[in-house]
Write an enzyme that holds these catalytic residues in place. Structure first.
Site: not given
Length: 772
Positions: A295-296
């Protein structure tokens, strides 16, 4: 039609010539090849450009030509170009949760692509319980994604779907999920992924889907705790029995090309640096053929926020060695080389990660030069009438009829010639599409939809969904007094529930409840309450108000939501949706800290349990509930009463505190075990309708009934239809013990079909019990 009339007087050879010109023109207008451009004499004959070679050999050849610095710059979402090898830069981050979205930087709307078809939010689509619909939506979304890629405004790697379990009703991102049940979420995941990626291409991909967020991820911000610092303490039983089920289905059944690890820790380890979760489970046990992405900024989070490692180089090394292939964010680009120079990571580890990424790109055809698949797709294939009709159909199928006193619905255009349309969600556009949406082809609001049937009197009642005051209530009451019927459009929006924002309660926001009650009291005709929301709402007050004739839940119904709502209100559509999550009373929350990940009830500490499988207390509306304008009756047509379960181990039986006699799933031959159950469904009402045959299983060994299978059918009034439901004993009749081991209990298993039919199947082993 016009094209056919022009072509009918032209010879076949001319038609072929015109089609070739048309294809050539489109190819020239679309983006140049990502790599392996035949115009580039330096690269066109290199092995990694040869389509005739196995992808594995092409990937190996390319990796062997890259410098260490080039490799590292390919490990992040905005991968750098390798100009000397004719490879362009690539943005991996695109989103397609329920339509091509510009939430990520990989998609740009404008020019020939002003928008894309915006389907209902996932929680609404899940309420259809229609796997073929989910796959059809995926096919349309991938058509539009490929068209936009050909036009140079989108990528081919989409970080969708979100298949997390909707564990807590307050979660702001519950709207993005298929609901609280692992069997429902698993089937949704596999169906949507198959639609996106394409079924017929073997190892080839139409687009690359990604199942997220792995795992036990369902808290954004609650009571001072955020997802970046949250350590989810999860039992082995809950992980195997619930949280990991949709992800396993993504990989095993959907053959997804990617899995995204989450921000949170699970039992003290960041998911993006846990080799057991990534390397051993996703890639080892489940055999992922694809890449694992963070995830970012997750890798940065595990170092900067969770302080999991002493140095950033340690964080880069830990994540890559654990099985991470791609970093959404710059962390690996900055710190991976240092990790190698300091001996914490080997270049071979980077090569393994890069091989997984390049393999997916080659499966997408990105290294095939101009010989791209799906080159015929372009602007004409986005927002087509057929695509927009499917968005409307999905919205219709996802609407759930929760109450219908004295068959007040459907409304009649002859008896209800004037309808008061009231509420903060009565004339909304963006609210209908929820989050992770793009720019829709267009909108039909509820007010517009209802106005196509009858004359309307419109009052918003509340200035906003938060409804901070009651100053406009008088006008709303006056409208209700003048109308033959009143439709109240209430609920939530992204200001109440969204990514980064969990709800604090389950009641209608602000003064909304007061508006509903006052308008209901003033109305001279029947009152219909329509709710838009992702999460459940405690509307017990409305359920218990005898003057509120009907209640509908529309979720976030997408670009065509207004038409769908009106079609259900006036009977053009017979509602067939079923709730994909439990609607709890407000006081349920008092006993449920949001950061308690336990699912099973624990009476010793006053913990009531989560989801319909483990919580047995009072509800506003139960999981799987949904009414119709007609009635259906189930009859068992054929089903076995006994099944012999073979075992392949001398230690097949093992006593545990939970099970006295059961075979480990790993100790039997699952591939030969299957139960075919045939059910006759009769429509005994007066209106054609869709119906979901839901199959639940119960037995002495479990906490209660659990959903194992479902099939959607359409049955004409007075007609009967036979449905076959396949029961997989290893999956559907197994239970998970406290050690996370899945077992099949011997003895009675009860199959429940709706409320009116139960059938018992006895499972037995074919020899004497062997005790371990």
């Amino acid at each position: 039609m016009g094209q056919k009339s022009v072509l009918k007087n032209i010879s076949f050879s001319h038609i072929v010539f015109l089609l070739v010109l048309q294809l050539f023109a489109f190819t020239c207008e679309s983006r140049p090849p990502f790599a392996c451009d035949p115009a580039n004499g330096a690269t066109r004959n290199l092995p990694f450009c040869r389509v005739s070679l196995h992808i594995r050999d092409r990937v190996g050849d390319l990796i062997g030509r890259l410098t260490l610095q080039e490799k590292i710059r390919l490990l992040v979402n905005n991968a750098a170009p390798v100009s000397r090898l004719g490879i362009k830069g690539y943005e991996w981050w695109s989103e397609a949760l329920h339509g091509v979205s510009n939430t990520g930087p990989g998609v740009k709307f404008g020019g020939e692509f002003p928008g894309a078809t915006s389907f209902p939010q996932v929680i609404t689509t899940a309420a259809s319980y229609n796997a073929s619909l989910w796959e059809a939506i995926g096919q349309v979304v991938s058509d539009e994604a490929r068209a936009m890629y050909n036009g140079g405004v989108a990528g081919l790697t989409y970080w969708s779907p979100n298949v997390n379990i909707f564990r807590d009703p307050r979660w702001g991102r519950g709207q993005e999920t298929p609901g609280e049940d692992p069997a429902l979420a698993a089937r949704y995941a596999a169906s949507y992924v198959r639609g996106l990626q394409g079924n017929g291409g073997g190892n080839r991909l139409k687009v690359a889907a990604c199942c997220k967020h792995y795992t036990a991820y369902d808290l954004d911000f609650w009571n001072g705790m955020d997802r970046f610092h949250f350590n989810a303490k999860v039992s082995k039983q809950d992980l195997e029995e619930t949280y990991n089920v949709p992800f396993k289905a993504c990989v095993f059944e959907g053959r997804v090309a990617s899995v995204m690890c989450s921000y949170n820790q699970v039992n003290g380890k960041p998911t993006c640096a846990d080799p057991n979760l990534l390397r051993d489970t996703i890639r080892g046990q489940w055999r992922l053929n694809g890449y694992i992405v963070s995830d970012c900024d997750s890798v940065g989070v595990l170092f900067n926020d969770q302080h999991y490692t002493a140095t950033p180089e340690d964080a880069a090394a830990a994540s890559i060695k654990a099985g991470l292939d791609l970093d959404c964010g710059p962390f690996l680009a900055i710190h991976t080389e240092g990790a190698i120079r300091s001996g914490k990571l080997n270049e071979a580890d980077v090569n393994r990660a890069l091989a997984n990424l390049l393999t997916v790109q080659m499966r997408l055809g990105m290294f095939d030069g101009p010989r791209q698949p799906y080159l015929n797709l372009g602007p004409k294939d986005v927002c087509t009438p057929a695509h927009q009709q499917l968005a409307l159909e999905a919205a219709r199928q996802g609407i759930v009829l929760l109450q219908n006193r004295n068959r007040a619905l459907p409304l009649s255009t002859s008896r209800h010639r004037t309808v008061a349309v009231i509420g903060p969600n009565s004339d909304v556009t963006d609210t209908m599409i929820g989050n992770y949406a793009g720019i829709p082809c267009g909108y039909t609001t509820p007010l517009q939809g209802i106005s196509r049937y009858v004359k309307t009197i419109h009052e918003i009642g509340c200035a906003s969904v938060s409804c901070p005051d009651n100053r406009q209530f008088g006008r709303a009451e006056a409208a209700a007094r003048q109308a033959d019927a009143t439709v109240l459009l209430m609920g939530l929006n992204q200001g109440i529930e969204r990514e980064g924002l969990d709800r604090v309660g389950l009641l209608l926001p602000g003064h909304q409840q007061e508006l509903v009650s006052r308008v209901t009291k003033a109305s001279r005709g029947p009152v219909v309450l329509v709710l838009m929301s992702g999460g459940p709402i405690d509307v017990a007050f409305a359920k218990n108000d005898p003057k509120i004739a009907a209640i509908l839940w529309a979720g976030y119904p997408g670009q065509a939501g207004g038409t769908a709502i009106a079609d259900v209100l006036f009977g053009t559509t017979n509602p067939g949706g079923k709730l994909p999550m439990t609607w709890y009373p407000q006081d349920y929350l008092a006993k449920m800290p949001m950061n308690d990940m336990g699912l099973h009830a624990d009476p010793s500490r006053g913990y009531p349990g989560r989801t319909y499988r483990f919580y047995k207390g009072p509800v506003v509306f139960p999981f799987g509930f949904g009414l119709s304008y007609t009635s259906f009756r189930h009859t068992l047509a054929h089903s076995p009463t006994k099944l012999s379960v073979p075992f392949t181990s001398s230690k097949a039986f093992k006593n545990t505190t939970m099970l006295s006699k059961a075979i480990r799933v790993s100790h039997t031959s699952c591939e030969i075990l299957n139960l075919g159950v045939h059910i006759d469904v009769e429509n005994i009402g007066e209106m054609d309708g869709t119906h979901t045959v839901m199959v639940f299983v119960s037995g002495e060994y479990g906490a209660g009934k659990k959903l194992v299978a479902f099939e959607k059918i359409h049955v004409m009034a007075g007609a009967k239809q036979r449905v076959r439901v396949n029961i997989d004993p290893c999956n559907h009749l197994s239970v998970v013990d406290q050690f996370g081991i899945r077992r099949i209990p011997m003895g009675e298993h009860n199959l429940h079909f709706g409320e009116d039919l139960k059938h018992t199947i006895i499972l037995q082993n074919d020899v004497e019990e062997i005790k371990s």
